[in-house]
Design a protein around this motif. Structure first.
Motif, PDB file in Angstrom:
ATOM      1  N   SER A 158     -13.035   7.632  15.654  1.00 32.37           N
ATOM      2  CA  SER A 158     -12.056   7.789  16.732  1.00 32.37           C
ATOM      3  C   SER A 158     -12.709   7.864  18.105  1.00 32.37           C
ATOM      4  CB  SER A 158     -11.216   9.046  16.494  1.00 32.37           C
ATOM      5  OG  SER A 158     -12.011  10.223  16.604  1.00 32.37           O
ATOM      6  N   PHE A 159     -14.016   8.084  18.168  1.00 36.64           N
ATOM      7  CA  PHE A 159     -14.732   8.113  19.447  1.00 36.64           C
ATOM      8  C   PHE A 159     -15.467   6.799  19.714  1.00 36.64           C
ATOM      9  CE2 PHE A 159     -14.528  12.639  18.254  1.00 36.64           C
ATOM     10  CZ  PHE A 159     -13.887  13.132  19.375  1.00 36.64           C
ATOM     11  N   THR A 160     -15.132   5.761  18.955  1.00 35.58           N
ATOM     12  CA  THR A 160     -15.795   4.468  19.121  1.00 35.58           C
ATOM     13  C   THR A 160     -14.760   3.377  19.366  1.00 35.58           C
ATOM     14  OG1 THR A 160     -15.751   3.973  16.735  1.00 35.58           O
ATOM     15  CG2 THR A 160     -17.661   5.187  17.578  1.00 35.58           C
ATOM     16  N   GLY A 176     -17.338  -7.269  14.721  1.00 36.10           N
ATOM     17  CA  GLY A 176     -17.941  -6.171  13.996  1.00 36.10           C
ATOM     18  C   GLY A 176     -18.735  -5.279  14.920  1.00 36.10           C
ATOM     19  N   GLY A 177     -19.242  -4.211  14.357  1.00 33.46           N
ATOM     20  CA  GLY A 177     -19.980  -3.268  15.158  1.00 33.46           C
ATOM     21  C   GLY A 177     -19.034  -2.366  15.946  1.00 33.46           C
ATOM     22  N   SER A 178     -19.586  -1.364  16.583  1.00 30.23           N
ATOM     23  CA  SER A 178     -18.775  -0.422  17.339  1.00 30.23           C
ATOM     24  C   SER A 178     -19.577   0.120  18.510  1.00 30.23           C
ATOM     25  CB  SER A 178     -18.303   0.733  16.448  1.00 30.23           C
ATOM     26  OG  SER A 178     -19.409   1.426  15.890  1.00 30.23           O
ATOM     27  N   GLU A 179     -18.859   0.624  19.482  1.00 28.98           N
ATOM     28  CA  GLU A 179     -19.461   1.163  20.702  1.00 28.98           C
ATOM     29  C   GLU A 179     -18.885   2.543  20.966  1.00 28.98           C
ATOM     30  OE1 GLU A 179     -19.506   0.216  25.525  1.00 28.98           O
ATOM     31  OE2 GLU A 179     -18.515  -1.136  24.098  1.00 28.98           O
ATOM     32  N   TRP A 180     -19.748   3.497  21.295  1.00 27.01           N
ATOM     33  CA  TRP A 180     -19.303   4.870  21.563  1.00 27.01           C
ATOM     34  C   TRP A 180     -18.583   4.917  22.908  1.00 27.01           C
ATOM     35  CZ3 TRP A 180     -19.292   9.109  18.505  1.00 27.01           C
ATOM     36  CH2 TRP A 180     -19.011  10.336  19.105  1.00 27.01           C
ATOM     37  N   GLY A 217     -16.445   7.824  23.670  1.00 27.53           N
ATOM     38  CA  GLY A 217     -16.023   9.193  23.939  1.00 27.53           C
ATOM     39  C   GLY A 217     -14.545   9.405  23.639  1.00 27.53           C
ATOM     40  N   ILE A 218     -13.844  10.052  24.566  1.00 31.38           N
ATOM     41  CA  ILE A 218     -12.434  10.386  24.356  1.00 31.38           C
ATOM     42  C   ILE A 218     -11.496   9.311  24.913  1.00 31.38           C
ATOM     43  CG2 ILE A 218     -12.918  12.853  24.360  1.00 31.38           C
ATOM     44  CD1 ILE A 218     -11.843  12.937  27.240  1.00 31.38           C
ATOM     45  N   GLU A 219     -12.008   8.130  25.115  1.00 34.79           N
ATOM     46  CA  GLU A 219     -11.175   7.065  25.686  1.00 34.79           C
ATOM     47  C   GLU A 219      -9.986   6.732  24.798  1.00 34.79           C
ATOM     48  OE1 GLU A 219     -11.605   2.290  26.569  1.00 34.79           O
ATOM     49  OE2 GLU A 219     -13.355   3.577  26.879  1.00 34.79           O
ATOM     50  N   ASN A 220     -10.197   6.724  23.472  1.00 28.96           N
ATOM     51  CA  ASN A 220      -9.090   6.413  22.567  1.00 28.96           C
ATOM     52  C   ASN A 220      -8.014   7.485  22.626  1.00 28.96           C
ATOM     53  OD1 ASN A 220     -10.116   3.966  21.476  1.00 28.96           O
ATOM     54  ND2 ASN A 220     -11.504   5.122  20.152  1.00 28.96           N
ATOM     55  N   TYR A 221      -8.414   8.745  22.730  1.00 30.23           N
ATOM     56  CA  TYR A 221      -7.431   9.826  22.809  1.00 30.23           C
ATOM     57  C   TYR A 221      -6.701   9.800  24.142  1.00 30.23           C
ATOM     58  CZ  TYR A 221      -9.455  11.732  18.543  1.00 30.23           C
ATOM     59  OH  TYR A 221      -9.881  11.900  17.246  1.00 30.23           O
ATOM     60  N   THR A 222      -7.404   9.490  25.212  1.00 32.74           N
ATOM     61  CA  THR A 222      -6.743   9.361  26.511  1.00 32.74           C
ATOM     62  C   THR A 222      -5.710   8.247  26.492  1.00 32.74           C
ATOM     63  OG1 THR A 222      -8.774  10.130  27.602  1.00 32.74           O
ATOM     64  CG2 THR A 222      -7.136   9.013  28.970  1.00 32.74           C
ATOM     65  N   ARG A 223      -6.088   7.133  25.902  1.00 36.60           N
ATOM     66  CA  ARG A 223      -5.156   6.016  25.774  1.00 36.60           C
ATOM     67  C   ARG A 223      -3.994   6.364  24.858  1.00 36.60           C
ATOM     68  NH1 ARG A 223      -6.861   0.745  22.290  1.00 36.60           N
ATOM     69  NH2 ARG A 223      -4.764  -0.168  22.052  1.00 36.60           N
ATOM     70  N   LEU A 224      -4.274   7.129  23.807  1.00 36.35           N
ATOM     71  CA  LEU A 224      -3.230   7.492  22.853  1.00 36.35           C
ATOM     72  C   LEU A 224      -2.155   8.341  23.505  1.00 36.35           C
ATOM     73  CD1 LEU A 224      -2.106   7.624  19.953  1.00 36.35           C
ATOM     74  CD2 LEU A 224      -3.641   9.558  19.545  1.00 36.35           C
ATOM     75  N   PHE A 225      -2.564   9.367  24.251  1.00 40.24           N
ATOM     76  CA  PHE A 225      -1.584  10.268  24.858  1.00 40.24           C
ATOM     77  C   PHE A 225      -0.867   9.636  26.048  1.00 40.24           C
ATOM     78  CE2 PHE A 225      -4.384  13.405  22.734  1.00 40.24           C
ATOM     79  CZ  PHE A 225      -3.421  14.001  21.949  1.00 40.24           C
ATOM     80  N   GLN A 226      -1.342   8.495  26.509  1.00 37.79           N
ATOM     81  CA  GLN A 226      -0.647   7.749  27.557  1.00 37.79           C
ATOM     82  C   GLN A 226       0.183   6.603  27.013  1.00 37.79           C
ATOM     83  OE1 GLN A 226      -3.766   6.499  30.215  1.00 37.79           O
ATOM     84  NE2 GLN A 226      -4.024   8.530  31.141  1.00 37.79           N
ATOM     85  N   ASN A 269      -6.573  -4.715  14.748  1.00 38.86           N
ATOM     86  CA  ASN A 269      -7.989  -4.537  14.409  1.00 38.86           C
ATOM     87  C   ASN A 269      -8.699  -3.598  15.391  1.00 38.86           C
ATOM     88  OD1 ASN A 269     -10.200  -4.968  12.732  1.00 38.86           O
ATOM     89  ND2 ASN A 269     -10.970  -6.668  13.961  1.00 38.86           N
ATOM     90  N   ASP A 270      -7.976  -2.591  15.852  1.00 39.26           N
ATOM     91  CA  ASP A 270      -8.540  -1.583  16.761  1.00 39.26           C
ATOM     92  C   ASP A 270      -8.775  -0.309  15.945  1.00 39.26           C
ATOM     93  OD1 ASP A 270      -9.366  -0.039  18.846  1.00 39.26           O
ATOM     94  OD2 ASP A 270      -7.653  -0.475  20.146  1.00 39.26           O
ATOM     95  N   ARG A 271      -9.901  -0.273  15.252  1.00 43.87           N
ATOM     96  CA  ARG A 271     -10.160   0.824  14.326  1.00 43.87           C
ATOM     97  C   ARG A 271     -10.339   2.160  15.032  1.00 43.87           C
ATOM     98  NH1 ARG A 271     -15.019  -0.634  10.587  1.00 43.87           N
ATOM     99  NH2 ARG A 271     -15.951  -1.076  12.634  1.00 43.87           N
ATOM    100  N   GLY A 272     -10.949   2.157  16.193  1.00 47.70           N
ATOM    101  CA  GLY A 272     -11.138   3.410  16.910  1.00 47.70           C
ATOM    102  C   GLY A 272      -9.829   4.042  17.310  1.00 47.70           C
ATOM    103  N   TYR A 273      -8.910   3.242  17.834  1.00 46.34           N
ATOM    104  CA  TYR A 273      -7.598   3.760  18.233  1.00 46.34           C
ATOM    105  C   TYR A 273      -6.804   4.200  17.003  1.00 46.34           C
ATOM    106  CZ  TYR A 273      -3.130   4.006  20.681  1.00 46.34           C
ATOM    107  OH  TYR A 273      -1.938   4.435  21.220  1.00 46.34           O
TER     108      TYR A 273
END
Length: 319
Positions: free
Chosen positions: A63-65, A71-75, A77-86, A285-289
């Motif tokens: 969830s922080f990537t 493929g692959g992932s990038e760190w 931080g809390i960007e996914n959570y910020t996007r989620l609550f918005q 295909n947005d696994r982090g979100y």
């Protein structure tokens, strides 16, 4: 004699007690070793760690990537959570999930009433009724969705035909945004009714007959006995069913997916949190979100379960 007496006593204390023919010497059981506990608990603990704890930790990390297109992932931080609550879709998904959960809880008093009727002494065909109520539990969700889609069909559905026979105009239940979620919740209640009835029947059969006989001697009627004796003594079973019902309702997905479809105009009014997770993880295909959505749902379930356990002290009677 005065010098040898203490030595004689000390020697006698050291000597082993004579063993009679029927007395066995107590030996230390090999099961007393703490390693035996690890042997028996190890497989279960390993399974919980591999299939429950590690996926939870892995989901939190994901969830922080942010997943790359190849493929692959990038760190991030809390960007996914910020996007989620918005995300405006999150509010709608939470609202739909809450409405579905509240409607699903109606099945608890319904199951209590049916279980009380099935527990009536001398009821003919009681085993047949129990089997009929439990059949939906062992039926595949795909088959349930297919049958109920035909029942709810606005053109040739059985429900509209029955309503038309009494002069009530039917509607397209699964494409109307005002009725789609309620229609699916009714199916969810029907599908889970058998499990709740079995649990309540087990609780009812555990109530001692002497209590009911004492209530009869005091002149209590069936209604008074049901609300003053049966319900309080059945409260542990009701609490257990309420916990698993809330958890199951918050995770609803299969009925919505199979009964509606993505192109259904009622989807914005029926999209739940798990369906939001499905769209993000499997369609976009947005696994982090998607992991952020899943972990938010985990926190919601955890909070509601803790609240239920706190409140049960006020209304659940274990004695």
């Amino acid at each position: 004699m005065t010098v040898l007496a203490p030595r004689a006593v000390e020697t006698a204390e050291r000597m082993p007690e004579p063993q009679g023919p029927g007395v066995r010497r107590r030996r230390r059981s090999p099961g007393a070793s703490p390693w035996w506990a690890l042997v028996f608990l190890g497989p279960t603990a390993l399974g919980i760690a591999v299939f429950y704890l590690w996926p939870t930790v892995r989901t939190l990390i994901i969830s922080f990537t942010k997943s790359g297109p190849f493929g692959g992932s990038e760190w991030v931080g809390i960007e996914n959570y910020t996007r989620l609550f918005q995300d405006p879709e999150l509010i709608g998904a939470l609202r739909n999930t809450a409405i579905y959960t509240v409607i699903a809880l109606i099945g608890i008093p319904l199951a209590v009433g049916i279980a009380a009727l099935l527990n009536t002494a001398g009821l003919k065909g009681r085993s047949a009724y129990r089997t009929l109520y439990f059949i939906p539990v062992v039926t595949m969700p795909a088959a349930i969705a297919l049958v109920w889609r035909m029942i709810y069909n606005g053109d040739y559905g059985v429900l509209n035909a029955a309503l038309g026979a009494v002069g009530i105009e039917g509607r397209s239940w699964l494409t109307d945004p005002n009725t789609a979620l309620i229609a699916i919740a009714v199916v969810g209640i029907w599908a889970g009714l058998g499990t709740n009835i079995v649990i309540f029947l087990a609780g009812l059969q555990g109530i001692p007959d002497t209590i009911m006989e004492a209530a009869d001697l005091d002149g209590a009627g069936p209604v008074r006995k049901f609300f003053s004796i049966t319900i309080p003594l059945l409260s542990p079973s009701i609490f257990f069913v309420s916990v698993i019902s809330v958890i199951g309702a918050l995770q609803v997905f299969d009925l919505i997916y199979m009964m509606l479809g993505r192109s259904n105009p009622a989807m914005p009014n029926t999209r739940t949190v798990v369906y939001l997770f499905y769209e993000a993880g499997f369609l976009d295909n947005d696994r982090g979100y998607a992991a952020a959505v899943a972990f938010l749902l985990l926190v919601i379930i955890l909070i509601l379960t803790i609240v239920q356990f706190r409140l049960q002290k006020k209304w659940v009677h274990y004695e």
